[in-house]
Write an enzyme that holds these catalytic residues in place. Structure first.
Site, PDB file in Angstrom:
ATOM      1  N   LYS A 192       0.832  -1.206   0.000  1.00 15.37           N
ATOM      2  CA  LYS A 192       0.000   0.000   0.000  1.00 15.37           C
ATOM      3  C   LYS A 192       0.870   1.260   0.000  1.00 15.37           C
ATOM      4  O   LYS A 192       0.616   2.206  -0.744  1.00 15.37           O
ATOM      5  CB  LYS A 192      -0.942  -0.013   1.219  1.00 15.37           C
ATOM      6  N   GLN A 195      -4.507  -1.580   9.704  1.00 19.48           N
ATOM      7  CA  GLN A 195      -4.458  -2.891   9.053  1.00 19.48           C
ATOM      8  C   GLN A 195      -5.033  -3.967   9.975  1.00 19.48           C
ATOM      9  O   GLN A 195      -4.701  -4.033  11.158  1.00 19.48           O
ATOM     10  CB  GLN A 195      -3.008  -3.229   8.659  1.00 19.48           C
ATOM     11  N   ASP A 222     -10.890   3.083   4.380  1.00 21.20           N
ATOM     12  CA  ASP A 222     -11.247   1.666   4.289  1.00 21.20           C
ATOM     13  C   ASP A 222     -12.770   1.483   4.242  1.00 21.20           C
ATOM     14  O   ASP A 222     -13.259   0.404   3.916  1.00 21.20           O
ATOM     15  CB  ASP A 222     -10.728   0.911   5.534  1.00 21.20           C
TER      16      ASP A 222
HETATM   17  N1  GUN Z   1      -7.037  -6.837   6.152  1.00 23.52           N
HETATM   18  C1  GUN Z   1      -7.500  -7.539   5.085  1.00 23.52           C
HETATM   19  N2  GUN Z   1      -8.100  -6.721   4.203  1.00 23.52           N
HETATM   20  C2  GUN Z   1      -8.005  -5.473   4.720  1.00 23.52           C
HETATM   21  C3  GUN Z   1      -8.444  -4.202   4.262  1.00 23.52           C
HETATM   22  O1  GUN Z   1      -9.051  -4.027   3.197  1.00 23.52           O
HETATM   23  N3  GUN Z   1      -8.156  -3.150   5.079  1.00 23.52           N
HETATM   24  C4  GUN Z   1      -7.495  -3.306   6.259  1.00 23.52           C
HETATM   25  N4  GUN Z   1      -7.282  -2.221   6.992  1.00 23.52           N
HETATM   26  N5  GUN Z   1      -7.097  -4.476   6.709  1.00 23.52           N
HETATM   27  C5  GUN Z   1      -7.339  -5.548   5.944  1.00 23.52           C
END
Ligand code: GUN
Length: 291
Positions: free
Chosen positions: A52, A96, A119
């Site tokens: 990311k 995350q 998110d």
């Molecule tokens: N863990 C798995 N998928 C995601 C996501 O889309 N966002 C976040 N913050 N954590 C994740």
């Protein structure tokens, strides 16, 4: 069979975003700034967060990684969130998941300023999404919508079977696809671990979204000819023939199902890369909303 190529499509989206960011720079406007909080050292989470942050720099965004140790307390994490909530330099941020077991995930997600919640996990954004109001859409379902749209896969009037009811993928996917929108208007069935006779349902499906987290679960005998398959799963399976000792498997038995499918996403290179592109899209939107 047409491969729904998430790698190429996400690169296109990232290029489109980079062009917009260049224009912002030319106009003397601050570039978008995304922050990510990572708690602990879960291997997969570290890989995702690194990807990311890297994608941010490619798109011309600023990025900040807040890397916290496994033993971070809930209180300390909430303090970090508050710092990002009030930092005017930060347009959007993510925490995350998964978090260590001693931290209440729901409490943490509720603490994120909804205007910076790129998110789309905060209840306010989930509520807005459900009511079809402008909001940040969660990256994975948003990426799937984009992939279907860019490949002109018809969803209107089609029967979609979503396997999995997670807050991050299955639930929002089922809501979005049933809504009155360009890629929507579908009749959606949400299947899950208590569903009986799943095969009866999947055999009727025009589109299947497999998001249950069981490698190679969906097999050719469970799908009809010309089905569209979206595979959200990604699991490391031990494979001694590989240099690194493992291979990545989706929730779909690709080799057999792809022979019957009209469209199918590969793993890797399908849904995964799309989610990062959509996170950037949400961050750009957050930055625009603030200017
Ligand atoms: N863990 C798995 N998928 C995601 C996501 O889309 N966002 C976040 N913050 N954590 C994740």
């Amino acid at each position: 069979m047409i491969l729904l190529d998430g790698k190429t499509t996400s690169n296109q989206i990232k290029e489109e975003i980079a062009i917009e960011v260049l224009q912002l720079k030319k106009d003397g406007i601050r570039v978008p700034h995304l922050a990510a909080i990572l708690v602990g050292s879960d291997g997969a989470s570290m890989t995702y967060v690194t990807a990311k942050v890297k994608a941010c720099s490619k798109a011309g965004f600023e990025s900040t990684l807040v890397d916290l140790p496994e033993n971070t307390t809930e209180e300390q994490l909430l303090k970090e969130i508050e710092t990002l909530n009030t930092n005017p330099e930060i347009d959007g941020f993510i925490v995350q998941l998964p978090l260590p077991k001693h931290i209440d995930e729901q409490k943490v997600l509720m603490a994120v300023n909804p205007d910076k919640d790129v998110d789309g996990f905060h209840p306010i954004n989930v509520g807005k999404m459900t009511l079809d109001l402008p909001s940040f859409l969660p990256a994975t379902p948003f990426g799937i919508l984009e992939l279907l749209e860019r490949y002109n896969v018809e969803t209107s009037g089609k029967h979609v079977v979503v396997i999995g009811r997670s807050h991050i993928v299955g639930r929002p996917m089922s809501i979005l696809l049933s809504q009155k929108r360009t890629t929507g208007n579908a009749t959606v069935t949400v299947a899950h671990s208590r569903t009986q006779n799943l095969k009866e349902l999947t055999l009727q499906a025009d589109i299947i979204v497999a998001a249950l987290g069981i490698p190679e679960f969906l097999t050719a005998d469970m799908v009809k000819e010309e089905v569209t398959i979206i595979d959200v799963g990604i699991t490391r399976l031990k494979d001694d023939t590989k240099k690194n000792g493992y291979r990545l498997a989706g929730d779909v038995h690709f080799d057999s199902v792809s022979k019957k499918a009209a469209f199918i996403t590969p793993v890797p290179g399908g849904v995964g890369p799309m989610t990062i592109a959509m996170l950037l899209k949400n961050t750009l939107l957050a930055a625009k909303n603030r200017s």
